[in-house]
Design a protein around this motif. Structure first.
Motif, PDB file in Angstrom:
ATOM      1  N   GLY A  94       8.095-156.268 -27.243  1.00  0.00           N
ATOM      2  CA  GLY A  94       8.010-155.084 -28.093  1.00  0.00           C
ATOM      3  C   GLY A  94       9.095-154.080 -27.760  1.00  0.00           C
ATOM      4  O   GLY A  94       9.367-153.800 -26.590  1.00  0.00           O
ATOM      5  N   SER A 135      -2.104-159.115 -34.350  1.00  0.00           N
ATOM      6  CA  SER A 135      -2.019-157.946 -35.226  1.00  0.00           C
ATOM      7  C   SER A 135      -1.687-158.372 -36.643  1.00  0.00           C
ATOM      8  O   SER A 135      -1.194-159.480 -36.880  1.00  0.00           O
ATOM      9  CB  SER A 135      -0.956-156.971 -34.716  1.00  0.00           C
ATOM     10  N   LYS A 146       6.153-152.524 -36.820  1.00  0.00           N
ATOM     11  CA  LYS A 146       5.412-153.476 -35.984  1.00  0.00           C
ATOM     12  C   LYS A 146       6.267-154.031 -34.861  1.00  0.00           C
ATOM     13  O   LYS A 146       5.783-154.285 -33.755  1.00  0.00           O
ATOM     14  CB  LYS A 146       4.873-154.609 -36.860  1.00  0.00           C
ATOM     15  N   SER A 169       4.287-153.724 -31.498  1.00  0.00           N
ATOM     16  CA  SER A 169       3.515-154.944 -31.315  1.00  0.00           C
ATOM     17  C   SER A 169       3.847-155.510 -29.934  1.00  0.00           C
ATOM     18  O   SER A 169       4.699-156.381 -29.781  1.00  0.00           O
ATOM     19  CB  SER A 169       3.857-155.963 -32.409  1.00  0.00           C
ATOM     20  N   GLU A 204      -4.333-149.890 -35.153  1.00  0.00           N
ATOM     21  CA  GLU A 204      -3.347-149.905 -34.063  1.00  0.00           C
ATOM     22  C   GLU A 204      -3.135-148.484 -33.566  1.00  0.00           C
ATOM     23  O   GLU A 204      -3.089-147.538 -34.346  1.00  0.00           O
ATOM     24  CB  GLU A 204      -2.035-150.494 -34.574  1.00  0.00           C
ATOM     25  N   PHE A 260      -2.116-152.637 -38.320  1.00  0.00           N
ATOM     26  CA  PHE A 260      -1.037-151.649 -38.303  1.00  0.00           C
ATOM     27  C   PHE A 260      -1.039-150.807 -39.573  1.00  0.00           C
ATOM     28  O   PHE A 260      -1.332-151.299 -40.666  1.00  0.00           O
ATOM     29  CB  PHE A 260       0.323-152.350 -38.189  1.00  0.00           C
ATOM     30  N   GLU A 281       2.316-159.583 -27.869  1.00  0.00           N
ATOM     31  CA  GLU A 281       1.518-160.369 -28.814  1.00  0.00           C
ATOM     32  C   GLU A 281       1.383-161.797 -28.302  1.00  0.00           C
ATOM     33  O   GLU A 281       2.333-162.378 -27.779  1.00  0.00           O
ATOM     34  CB  GLU A 281       2.193-160.369 -30.180  1.00  0.00           C
ATOM     35  N   HIS A 323      -0.086-156.652 -40.474  1.00  0.00           N
ATOM     36  CA  HIS A 323       0.684-155.569 -41.093  1.00  0.00           C
ATOM     37  C   HIS A 323       0.885-155.939 -42.561  1.00  0.00           C
ATOM     38  O   HIS A 323       1.023-157.122 -42.900  1.00  0.00           O
ATOM     39  CB  HIS A 323       2.045-155.440 -40.376  1.00  0.00           C
TER      40      HIS A 323
END
Length: 352
Positions: free
Chosen positions: A131, A305, A291, A295, A267, A285, A298, A307
């Motif tokens: 991320g 997640s 993201k 994120s 989120e 999200f 992950e 989006h």
């Protein structure tokens, strides 16, 4: 050697930036490491083994130019060798300027190049599943010769805090032998909150799939909104929601979260704190949040997640997510829960 890290933002930012201390401690095992943060964010970094001292940026300092100046002068007296300014706003610029540190590091901005002798440009590409929020923070250590190494934020609870949470749960007839889910029912604002009726549908699905017990994560001034989501749930779902069981402080919330099988919902801070507690997460999200940046770590069946961009990428063609903030309501309406029903059910399979 004395090193100061400055991060005067919100809870999620303070937690994320705490990864710097693990890397600094490894590089400088004998250094004195200090963290300058807003007072209310302390609970997420309390008991951190790599931080020697916390310095609090209080509301009084923030609201008074005189108090800010006196605070900056007091920082100078501490004789820091290195200042790493993760916040990089006017107040932290001033604090860094007054610090007298030989090495001053922050993000590159055209107006701060005279203050910092190391101005780090933010990256636009992530590293594996780390991320960008974490990658860009760790980039701040490169001027010190510290090579990039992915580090996951960690929250450090005591055994007594965890035992206290378990006692609270059992006292409210919650069975620790059955699945227990914390639902992040509300974001920090409506433009970061999945529509109430959609969230109720998600909660119905969780209970129907797992027969799980549900806790709601909300703060006192969000009570009416949380009740609206509760009332939108099916009657059989409502029976599994322990609406009045919640942490009365951030530390007690963290302890309750540590007892859950997963945190599911909007989120934000609750999701990031769950990850730092090694609790599984499923994040929804906001359509205008990037993201790729948030994120963090992950991993299928562990931290997942969804989006709007995952399902309708054409909406984002030629656009930047943050520029779509004003249209959050209309974008959320398009983001129907049935789109990610299968993904959610796969995530819930181990608990069914």
């Amino acid at each position: 050697m004395k090193i100061l890290v400055i991060q005067q933002k919100m809870i999620g930012d303070v937690l994320t930036s705490s990864i710097l201390f693990e890397a600094l401690r490894e590089e400088y095992p004998k250094a004195e490491l200090h963290y300058l943060i807003n007072t209310h964010t302390y609970p997420v970094v309390e008991n951190h083994p790599c931080i020697d001292k916390f310095i609090f940026f209080t509301p009084e300092i923030e609201s008074s130019k005189k108090e800010l100046l006196q605070f900056a002068i007091s920082i100078k007296k501490k004789d820091y060798d290195i200042v790493i300014d993760v916040y990089s706003k006017i107040s932290s610029n001033l604090i860094t300027l007054f610090s007298g540190a030989k090495t001053k590091i922050s993000y590159h901005k055209w107006y701060t190049t005279l203050i910092y002798n190391h101005n780090v440009k933010r990256l636009k590409a992530t590293y594996k599943n780390c991320g960008l929020a974490l990658v860009n923070r760790l980039q701040l250590l490169e001027p010190l010769g510290i090579q990039f190494n992915p580090i996951k934020p960690k929250i450090h609870l005591t055994s007594s805090e965890i035992e206290g949470a378990k006692k609270l749960l059992t006292a409210n007839n919650i069975l620790l032998s059955r699945p227990l889910f914390m639902i992040s029912v509300l974001g920090s604002g409506l433009n970061k909150t999945y529509p109430f009726e959609y969230m109720a549908t998600v909660i119905d699905e969780i209970v129907e799939t797992t027969n799980g017990q549900i806790l709601f994560n909300y703060i006192p001034n969000q009570l009416a909104e949380a009740e609206s989501i509760f009332n939108a749930c099916k009657p059989e779902t409502q029976k599994q929601i322990y609406f009045n069981v919640f942490g009365k402080s951030l530390r007690s919330f963290l302890a309750l979260t540590s007892c859950c099988n997963a945190v599911i919902g909007n989120e934000g801070g609750a999701i990031n704190m769950a990850k730092a507690l090694n609790v599984k997460t499923f994040a929804i999200f906001a359509p205008w949040i990037d993201k790729q940046t948030w994120s963090v770590f992950e991993e299928k069946d562990v931290n997942e997640s969804v989006h709007l961009k995952d399902y309708k990428p054409e909406i984002y063609t030629g656009k930047i997510e943050k520029d779509m903030k004003a249209d959050a309501k209309n974008l959320y309406i398009q983001f129907k829960p049935e789109w990610f029903k299968d993904k959610l059910n796969n995530f819930l399979k181990p608990f069914a």
